[in-house]
Design a protein around this motif. Structure first.
Motif, PDB file in Angstrom:
ATOM      1  N   GLU A   8       0.431  -0.912  -0.062  1.00  0.00           N
ATOM      2  CA  GLU A   8      -0.233  -0.118   0.122  1.00  0.00           C
ATOM      3  C   GLU A   8       0.924   1.509  -0.097  1.00  0.00           C
ATOM      4  N   ARG A   9       2.414   1.297   0.620  1.00  0.00           N
ATOM      5  CA  ARG A   9       2.501   2.145   0.667  1.00  0.00           C
ATOM      6  C   ARG A   9       3.393   2.105  -0.173  1.00  0.00           C
ATOM      7  N   ARG A  10       4.278   1.522  -1.691  1.00  0.00           N
ATOM      8  CA  ARG A  10       5.062   1.638  -2.288  1.00  0.00           C
ATOM      9  C   ARG A  10       3.662   2.223  -3.153  1.00  0.00           C
ATOM     10  N   ALA A  11       2.822   1.960  -3.046  1.00  0.00           N
ATOM     11  CA  ALA A  11       1.226   1.890  -4.271  1.00  0.00           C
ATOM     12  C   ALA A  11       1.216   3.382  -3.936  1.00  0.00           C
TER      13      ALA A  11
ATOM     14  N   VAL B  25       3.773   9.381 -10.575  1.00  0.00           N
ATOM     15  CA  VAL B  25       3.742   9.702 -11.514  1.00  0.00           C
ATOM     16  C   VAL B  25       2.893  10.754 -11.782  1.00  0.00           C
ATOM     17  N   ALA B  26       2.273  10.941 -11.387  1.00  0.00           N
ATOM     18  CA  ALA B  26       0.721  12.269 -10.944  1.00  0.00           C
ATOM     19  C   ALA B  26       2.000  13.141 -11.300  1.00  0.00           C
TER      20      ALA B  26
ATOM     21  N   LEU C 186      -6.301  13.154 -15.731  1.00  0.00           N
ATOM     22  CA  LEU C 186      -5.457  11.866 -14.966  1.00  0.00           C
ATOM     23  C   LEU C 186      -4.940  12.455 -13.584  1.00  0.00           C
ATOM     24  N   VAL C 187      -4.200  12.966 -13.730  1.00  0.00           N
ATOM     25  CA  VAL C 187      -3.430  14.205 -12.291  1.00  0.00           C
ATOM     26  C   VAL C 187      -4.713  14.017 -11.722  1.00  0.00           C
ATOM     27  N   GLN C 188      -5.797  13.940 -12.016  1.00  0.00           N
ATOM     28  CA  GLN C 188      -6.213  14.997 -10.459  1.00  0.00           C
ATOM     29  C   GLN C 188      -6.859  12.922 -10.530  1.00  0.00           C
ATOM     30  N   PHE C 189      -6.944  11.816 -11.063  1.00  0.00           N
ATOM     31  CA  PHE C 189      -7.189  10.520 -10.757  1.00  0.00           C
ATOM     32  C   PHE C 189      -6.431   9.633 -10.204  1.00  0.00           C
ATOM     33  N   MET C 190      -4.862  10.310 -11.148  1.00  0.00           N
ATOM     34  CA  MET C 190      -3.712   9.385  -9.708  1.00  0.00           C
ATOM     35  C   MET C 190      -3.958  10.177  -7.799  1.00  0.00           C
ATOM     36  N   GLU C 191      -4.045  11.601  -8.549  1.00  0.00           N
ATOM     37  CA  GLU C 191      -3.976  12.152  -6.914  1.00  0.00           C
ATOM     38  C   GLU C 191      -5.230  11.325  -6.245  1.00  0.00           C
ATOM     39  N   ARG C 192      -6.382  11.163  -6.407  1.00  0.00           N
ATOM     40  CA  ARG C 192      -7.520  11.034  -5.212  1.00  0.00           C
ATOM     41  C   ARG C 192      -8.035   9.128  -5.495  1.00  0.00           C
ATOM     42  N   GLY C 193      -6.855   7.956  -6.423  1.00  0.00           N
ATOM     43  CA  GLY C 193      -7.445   6.817  -6.773  1.00  0.00           C
ATOM     44  C   GLY C 193      -6.758   6.034  -5.662  1.00  0.00           C
ATOM     45  N   LEU C 194      -7.122   5.118  -5.528  1.00  0.00           N
ATOM     46  CA  LEU C 194      -6.542   3.691  -4.407  1.00  0.00           C
ATOM     47  C   LEU C 194      -6.356   2.779  -5.022  1.00  0.00           C
ATOM     48  N   PHE C 195      -5.561   3.021  -5.944  1.00  0.00           N
ATOM     49  CA  PHE C 195      -5.087   1.687  -7.013  1.00  0.00           C
ATOM     50  C   PHE C 195      -3.552   1.137  -7.216  1.00  0.00           C
ATOM     51  N   GLY C 196      -3.056   0.079  -7.535  1.00  0.00           N
ATOM     52  CA  GLY C 196      -1.662  -0.409  -7.064  1.00  0.00           C
ATOM     53  C   GLY C 196      -0.549   0.238  -7.948  1.00  0.00           C
TER      54      GLY C 196
END
Length: 671
Positions: free
Chosen positions: A436-439, A446-447, A479-489
Motif C-alpha cells: 500500500e505504501r509503495r503504491a 506518476v502524477a 489523469l493527474v486528478q485521478f492519480m491524486e485521488r485514486g487508490l490503486f496499485g
C-alpha cells in the motif's frame, strides 16, 4: 539543524574566555560549515569531508569535549606538493578534518581580537581586503610621488616562522593561556624543530599576518610605504636613495624575525621601468593584469558545469521552451551547486597531481590543471582515458567518476567510500515491501510526471496556440486528478502513465512539426530519429545526476518504487528522474532545436539509422549544463535554486518520506 547552543563568548574569571568561545559546539559547528563548503582532500587519517559529514553532530560534540578535557591530540598531516604559477612547487600540509574544524574555530574567535592590531598596509586573508585593493593602494601611492620600488620576496617564509617568537606575540595580545597552549600544541605537532607553520591550516593565514605585523609597523612611515599581501610585498619610496635605505632596513628587520630576503627575487625598480606585483604589471600610470594560462577547460576538450551568465549567445530565445521565468543564475551565487567535468575527446587523458585534476591531449599537452574542490563528478568518454592517480584523488575527495559510451549511456561508475546508511536503507526496504505504501508513492511519482508533461506542452504551445492540443490538455489534467485521488496499485499507476505518454509524445511531434526530426513516438531503438537520439542522451545525463543526488543522501539506488527493485539497477534513480524528464529531457531537446543548436546536419545517416556526430554531442552537453544552471523557484520552499539543486532537494525529500512515512511531494512546473 544542529542542537542549539549559545555562540556568545563565555565569560571566565581565569582569562580563558577565547578558548572557551572557540571550543563551544556552536563555534565548532560554524567552523565545520566552512570546512564542508570548501571541501578539499582528506588529511593524514584519510577521513573525507563526506565521511565526517555522515556523523557530523556526534563528531563535533566529541571534538568539543576532547578540547576542553585536555584529551585532544592532533591527527597526522598529509603533505602534497602544489605547482606554483611561477614554476616549481610549494608544500601544502593538509590537517585532518577534525583539526581543520578546531583550527578554523580558533581563527573565528581570534580574527576580531587581532584585526585592530594589524596595519592598513596588510591586505591578505583579512575581511574586506583583496589583491585588487592592494594593487589600488600601490597605484595610489605612485600618484603621491612614491615612484621607486623595492620588489621583495621572503625566502621560504611559512617554513621559517619561529614558534617561540610567534607564541610570545600571542601571549602579549591574548592573555589566554589555554588558547596559546592549544596553538603551541598544533605548532609543535607540525614541526618539532620549532620552525614553520602549515600552509593548509585555516589558522595559518592569521598567524602569518601577526608574525609580519612588526615589518608593517617598522616600514610604513618616514620615507617609505609598504604594501604587503602575505609574504609578498613591495616598499615604495620617493627617491632611489630612499628605496635603497628601505631595502637595507628590511633585511635588518627580517633578520630579527629569523627571516631573510630571497635575493634572486628581490630588486630595486621604478614605475618608469615597470615591475610585476600580485599578477599585475605596473608601468608608469598603467596597471595591467598579467595574461596567464587559464585554468578553464578548452571547450573542445571538456566543459565544466559552471556556466557564465554571459554565455547565452546561441540566442535569447533559448528560454522559450522552458519559460521566460527561468533565468541564469549569477556566477558564484550558489557555491554548493554540483559541477560536472566532461572528458570526451578521443585521446584525452584524465590525470592528477597533488590536489588537482589534470587533462592532457594525446600529444601530452597540458590542457587544464583544475582543483579537485571545483569538481563533483567526472564523465569520461569511451575514447578518453584516466590514470590510477586520478582515481586515487577522486577517492580521496569523494569525486564520482562515470564512464560513458558513444551514446552517452553509463557503462561504469566509481565513487568514494560508502556511507553505510543502514537505517535509511532499512526504511527504504520497508516502504518498498509495504504494497500500500509503495503504491501511494508510485501514484505521487506518476502524477508529478504527467503534471510536468502537461505543463511543458502548455509552455511550448504559448506561441502557436494549437486548438488540436486542447483535448490533450483536458485529458492529461484528468489523469493527474485521478492519480491524486485514486487508490490503486503500482501496475495500474504504470498503466495510466502509459496512457499519458500516448497523448504526450504525439503532441510533442505536432510542436516539433518536422517528421524528419521526430515522428511523434517515443522509442528507444538506436538511430530511429534525431529527436529520440537527443532525448536518449539527455535521459542518460539526467539519470546520472539523479543517481549522484541519491547517493549523496545515503539512499540505496536498487530499491525502486515505480520501477522494480533489482540487483545492479538504479531503480530509484529512474523513479526520481520521472518528475524531471519533461523540463530537463524533452524540454531541453526542444530548446536545442528551437535555437538551431542542433539540426539534421548534426547527425550522420547510415545503414543503422541516425547517429549524433561529435559536435552534436558537445551541443547536447552544453545545452543540458546551461539548463541545469538556470535559476528556478522551489515550489515547496519558495526560494530559488538551480535545476541540479532542485534534483538534490527532491532526493533529500524522498529520503525524508521513506523515514517519516509521510507523502512525497514531487516538483511541479509552473505553466
Amino acid at each position: 539543524m544542529p542542537p542549539t547552543e549559545s555562540a556568545s563568548v563565555e565569560k571566565s574569571q581565569g582569562g580563558d574566555g577565547l578558548f572557551l568561545a572557540a571550543t563551544t559546539f556552536a563555534t565548532l559547528w560554524k567552523a565545520w560549515l566552512k570546512v564542508e563548503e570548501n571541501g578539499g582532500a582528506a588529511g593524514g587519517d584519510r577521513v573525507t569531508v563526506t565521511g565526517f559529514a555522515a556523523r557530523a553532530q556526534n563528531n563535533i560534540s566529541r571534538l568539543s569535549h576532547s578540547l576542553r578535557s585536555a584529551g585532544y591530540r592532533p591527527g597526522p598531516y598529509r603533505r602534497v606538493m602544489v605547482p606554483k604559477r611561477s614554476g616549481g612547487e610549494r608544500p601544502l600540509d593538509i590537517p585532518c578534518i577534525a583539526d581543520r574544524i578546531a583550527q578554523g574555530a580558533v581563527a573565528l574567535v581570534l580574527t576580531p581580537r587581532l584585526e585592530p592590531e594589524f596595519e592598513d598596509s596588510s591586505f591578505a586573508y583579512r575581511p574586506g581586503r583583496s589583491v585588487a585593493k592592494a594593487i589600488s593602494r600601490v597605484a595610489g601611492l605612485r600618484k603621491q610621488g612614491f615612484t621607486h620600488v623595492v620588489d621583495a620576496d621572503i625566502t621560504r617564509y611559512f617554513e621559517s616562522v619561529r614558534h617561540e617568537r610567534l607564541l610570545s606575540l600571542l601571549d602579549r595580545h591574548l592573555e589566554d593561556s589555554r588558547l596559546c597552549d592549544l596553538i603551541a600544541l598544533w605548532l609543535e605537532h607540525f614541526s618539532p624543530a620549532e620552525r614553520g607553520i602549515p600552509q593548509g591550516s585555516p589558522l595559518s593565514p592569521l598567524l602569518a599576518n601577526l608574525y609580519l605585523d612588526a615589518l608593517d609597523e617598522a616600514m610604513d612611515g618616514r620615507h617609505a610605504r609598504i604594501v604587503r599581501y602575505a609574504d609578498d610585498f613591495v616598499i615604495l619610496a620617493r627617491t632611489a636613495e630612499h628605496a635603497g635605505k628601505a631595502l637595507a632596513d628590511t633585511r635588518d628587520i627580517l633578520a630579527e624575525l629569523g627571516l631573510e630576503l630571497n635575493d634572486a627575487k628581490t630588486q630595486l625598480a621604478s614605475f618608469d621601468q615597470g615591475f610585476r606585483y600580485l599578477g599585475h604589471v605596473l608601468v608608469r600610470s598603467m596597471v595591467m593584469k598579467e595574461t596567464v594560462l587559464d585554468d578553464t577547460p578548452p571547450e573542445d576538450a571538456f566543459r565544466l558545469a559552471t556556466v557564465d551568465p554571459a554565455d547565452t549567445t546561441p540566442g535569447t530565445e533559448a528560454t522559450s521552451a522552458i519559460g521566460q521565468d527561468d533565468k541564469l543564475l549569477p556566477r558564484g551565487r550558489y557555491a554548493t551547486v554540483r559541477r560536472v567535468l566532461y572528458v570526451l575527446e578521443p585521446g584525452r587523458l584524465l590525470d592528477a597531481k597533488c590536489t588537482h585534476f589534470r587533462v592532457t591531449s594525446s600529444e601530452g599537452e597540458l590542457l587544464i590543471n583544475l582543483p579537485a574542490t571545483r569538481v563533483d563528478r567526472i564523465e569520461i568518454g569511451h575514447d578518453a582515458g584516466a590514470s590510477m592517480t586520478a582515481f586515487d584523488l577522486a577517492a580521496a575527495t569523494d569525486t564520482e567518476i562515470v564512464r560513458v559510451n558513444g551514446f552517452g549511456e553509463t557503462i561504469g561508475r566509481w565513487g568514494g567510500p560508502a556511507r553505510g546508511a543502514a537505517r535509511l536503507h532499512m526504511a527504504q526496504a520497508a516502504n518498498v515491501l509495504d504494497l500500500e505504501r509503495r503504491a501511494e508513492l508510485a501514484r505521487a511519482i506518476v502524477a508529478g510526471k504527467i503534471f510536468n508533461q502537461r505543463a511543458l506542452l502548455k509552455r511550448l504551445d504559448r506561441k502557436s496556440s494549437l486548438t488540436a492540443l486542447d483535448p490533450v490538455f483536458t485529458r492529461m489534467a484528468r489523469l493527474v486528478q485521478f492519480m491524486e485521488r485514486g487508490l490503486f496499485g503500482v501496475e495500474e499507476a504504470m498503466g495510466h502513465e502509459g496512457e499519458a505518454a500516448a497523448l504526450y509524445w504525439p503532441a510533442l511531434g505536432i510542436l516539433v512539426n518536422d517528421p524528419q526530426l521526430f515522428g511523434g513516438k517515443r522509442r528507444r531503438r538506436v538511430g530511429l530519429d534525431p529527436f529520440n537520439i537527443i532525448t536518449d542522451m539527455l535521459s542518460s545525463m539526467l539519470l546520472r545526476d539523479c543517481a549522484s543526488s541519491l547517493e549523496r543522501e545515503g539512499l540505496h539506488g536498487g530499491y525502486g518504487i515505480l520501477h522494480a527493485s533489482a540487483d545492479g539497477e538504479d531503480a530509484l534513480s529512474y523513479d526520481l528522474a520521472e518528475e524531471f524528464r519533461a523540463p530537463l529531457v524533452e524540454g531541453c531537446a526542444m530548446q536545442l532545436l528551437a535555437r538551431k543548436a542542433l539540426d539534421l546536419a548534426s547527425f550522420t545517416d547510415g545503414a543503422n539509422g541516425y547517429r549524433l556526430a561529435r559536435a552534436g554531442q558537445a551541443a547536447v552537453i552544453r545545452g543540458y549544463e546551461l539548463q541545469m544552471q538556470r535559476a528556478i523557484r522551489d515550489p515547496l520552499s519558495g526560494d530559488s535554486t538551480t535545476w541540479r539543486g532542485m534534483i538534490g532537494r527532491q532526493a533529500a525529500r524522498l529520503g525524508e518520506a521513506f523515514v517519516s512515512g509521510e507523502g512525497y511531494r514531487t516538483y511541479r512546473m509552473d505553466y
